[in-house]
Design a protein around this motif. Structure first.
Motif, PDB file in Angstrom:
ATOM      1  N   GLN A  82       0.810  -1.208   0.000  1.00 32.97           N
ATOM      2  CA  GLN A  82       0.000   0.000   0.000  1.00 32.97           C
ATOM      3  C   GLN A  82       0.848   1.266   0.000  1.00 32.97           C
ATOM      4  N   ASP A  83       1.981   1.255   0.662  1.00 29.76           N
ATOM      5  CA  ASP A  83       2.864   2.427   0.643  1.00 29.76           C
ATOM      6  C   ASP A  83       3.357   2.711  -0.767  1.00 29.76           C
ATOM      7  N   ASP A  84       3.719   1.649  -1.497  1.00 30.14           N
ATOM      8  CA  ASP A  84       4.194   1.827  -2.877  1.00 30.14           C
ATOM      9  C   ASP A  84       3.071   2.356  -3.770  1.00 30.14           C
ATOM     10  N   VAL A  85       1.877   1.857  -3.567  1.00 38.34           N
ATOM     11  CA  VAL A  85       0.734   2.313  -4.361  1.00 38.34           C
ATOM     12  C   VAL A  85       0.467   3.795  -4.101  1.00 38.34           C
ATOM     13  N   ASN A  86       0.474   4.192  -2.829  1.00 34.31           N
ATOM     14  CA  ASN A  86       0.211   5.592  -2.480  1.00 34.31           C
ATOM     15  C   ASN A  86       1.267   6.524  -3.063  1.00 34.31           C
ATOM     16  N   ARG A  91       3.015  10.567  -7.115  1.00 40.06           N
ATOM     17  CA  ARG A  91       4.040  10.928  -8.087  1.00 40.06           C
ATOM     18  C   ARG A  91       3.462  11.156  -9.475  1.00 40.06           C
ATOM     19  N   HIS A  92       2.422  10.423  -9.835  1.00 41.28           N
ATOM     20  CA  HIS A  92       1.843  10.518 -11.178  1.00 41.28           C
ATOM     21  C   HIS A  92       0.553  11.336 -11.223  1.00 41.28           C
ATOM     22  N   ASN A  93       0.239  12.021 -10.136  1.00 42.83           N
ATOM     23  CA  ASN A  93      -0.931  12.908 -10.072  1.00 42.83           C
ATOM     24  C   ASN A  93      -2.226  12.189 -10.454  1.00 42.83           C
TER      25      ASN A  93
END
Length: 490
Positions: A82-86, A91-93
């Motif tokens: 979940q941290d990577d997803v957030n 980062r990609h708006n």
């Protein structure tokens, strides 16, 4: 030795409690359904009360020795933290990424050993929406879902995985926000980039035709390991199916080799193969362009996701809508009018007690008989062209011609002595000519219709005959009287 077959687990009792690897307990509720290899239950972390029907979690349960759930767990643990997803979303708006949230996993025993996984509960899948809309979706919806799936694929591809089984049944709506779609079921996901190196292209006859036969990639048909271009190819097949409601190889699904040949022909004949198959539907040209970009990819090449998204975003813009507008889910009756996502403002006339949906809309200012429904026009056109030659069928009735032809048919059979109906006939002819002059689909009317139109401008033959009777009927007694005088007087 024959390969071991995956089998469904036995049903677990309502209220059964399991504990995940983080020592968190979960209570099972009613069974929601089953996948290819496992069962799905409602779940709640509150183990002291019955699991409510609106529970926010589900638990997928499979026999411990089954492989798909193990593959899905590895995907979530490695690629969907979940941290990577957030961080990716920030980062990609993006407003979200359509990957279900993973909450935990563990093992359970109930007369046998099971593996389970806890994820967010989602709503209806896209397959149900297709079924409710006669197997098709509006072009706007297809473009929106395609863009959302590109977001998901870019994320998982950048985290070393491919999905491998994209299809309507694996795309689910959010339970409360139906404008959000999620790509679920990673049981066939594949790590194509282990240890920083792409898998080599190698055909393996033992692995031919893996995946869902309708949508699987040409590489998978040949037994090649899945890749990023394979995921995009599968997505293209799905979008083509959602737009047109069918695929060129639907009748050959029992023969995978024929399916592969048909798919190969589709790609080799781009873009005409797509536009000819789907017709002039909105979104088909954009899909053909999308597929042309995918066609240029090599097996290990990284796709240009931004360019692919721009193609679909441009299609949305041409429809007068955008990605943030609500997804449209329609019934079969209203699908035709909203297939472009928005209804353009047009000249609308009221039709008595009829609703607007029963009327025929047109941008032409000379709206002809708006109360003629599209179904009526279609049925009339079929009846009229049934016995025509091939050349005549090229002049098939478009909406303007169908409406006007029906008016001419109705009024030309009425005796011309009835002046009100005669006026209607002439009015219909004038409207017909005006519509033909302004219609982009104008073709020369067939001979029967031309003769009917020309006859409208001829003198009133019935009235002329009546005048002749009066004239000659008066002259005959005068002539007889003159003959009588000549004989007897002279």
């Amino acid at each position: 030795m024959a390969p071991r077959r995956n089998k469904l687990p036995a049903s677990l009792p309502d209220g059964f409690i399991v504990t995940d690897t983080n020592k968190k307990s979960w209570r099972l509720g009613k069974k929601l359904g089953q996948g290819g290899f496992g069962l799905i239950y409602l779940a709640s972390p509150d183990c002291d009360v019955t699991v409510p029907n609106d529970a926010a979690y589900v638990i997928k349960v499979e026999n411990y020795e089954n492989g798909p759930l193990f593959c899905e767990l590895k995907f979530y643990q490695r690629a969907a933290k979940q941290d990577d997803v957030n961080k990716w979303i920030h980062r990609h708006n993006l407003d979200y990424i359509g990957i279900p949230r993973y909450w935990g996993t563990g093992e359970a025993n109930y007369n046998s050993s099971y593996r389970f996984m806890v994820v967010d509960r989602l709503g209806a899948d896209l397959q149900k929406l297709l079924k409710d809309n006669s197997g098709r979706l509006p072009a706007k919806t297809v473009m929106q879902i395609g863009i959302r799936m590109l977001d998901v694929l870019e994320y998982i591809h950048e985290h070393e995985y491919v999905h491998g089984d994209i299809k309507a049944g694996n795309i689910l709506l959010h339970t409360s926000n139906t404008n959000k779609v999620y790509l679920a079921d990673y049981g066939l996901s594949y790590r194509y980039w282990p240890n920083g190196k792409h898998k080599e292209y190698k055909e393996d006859p033992r692995k031919c035709h893996n995946g869902t036969i309708e949508f699987t990639s040409r590489d998978a048909h040949k037994g090649v390991a899945q890749s990023r271009r394979g995921d995009l190819e599968i997505l293209a097949y799905c979008m083509l199916h959602w737009l047109s409601g069918k695929l060129p190889w639907d009748q050959s699904l029992r023969d995978p080799s024929t399916v592969l040949a048909s798919k190969t022909k589709l790609w080799d004949d781009l873009p005409e193969s797509v536009t000819e198959w789907s017709g002039p539907e909105d979104g088909c040209r954009a899909l053909a362009k999308f597929m042309a970009e995918v066609y240029l990819l090599t097996y290990s090449q990284k796709p240009n996701y931004a360019a692919l998204k721009r193609i679909l975003l441009k299609a949305l813009d041409s429809m007068g809508t955008n990605l943030s507008s609500p997804l449209i889910t329609l019934d079969a009756r209203s699908f035709r009018k909203l297939s472009t996502g928005v209804r353009k403002k047009t000249h609308i006339q009221k039709c008595g007690n009829k609703t607007e949906d029963d009327c025929e809309y047109t941008q032409n200012s000379n709206l002809l008989n708006p109360c003629l429904s599209p179904k009526t026009i279609k049925n009339y056109s079929k009846k009229t062209t049934r016995n025509l030659s091939t050349d005549d069928k090229r002049n098939a009735f478009d909406p303007y011609r169908s409406t006007c032809s029906m008016q001419a048919d109705l009024y030309s059979e009425v005796p011309s002595i009835h002046k009100p109906l005669r006026a209607l006939t002439v009015s219909a002819t004038q409207d017909y000519k005006a519509a033909m002059d302004n219609s982009p689909w104008y073709t020369v009317p067939n001979n029967d219709l031309r003769r009917r139109q020309e006859s409208l401008n001829e003198p009133d033959l019935y009235s002329q005959d009546r005048q002749n009777i009066y004239k000659y009927g008066f002259m005959l007694p005068v002539l007889l009287l003159m003959i009588y005088c000549l004989i007897y007087v002279l």
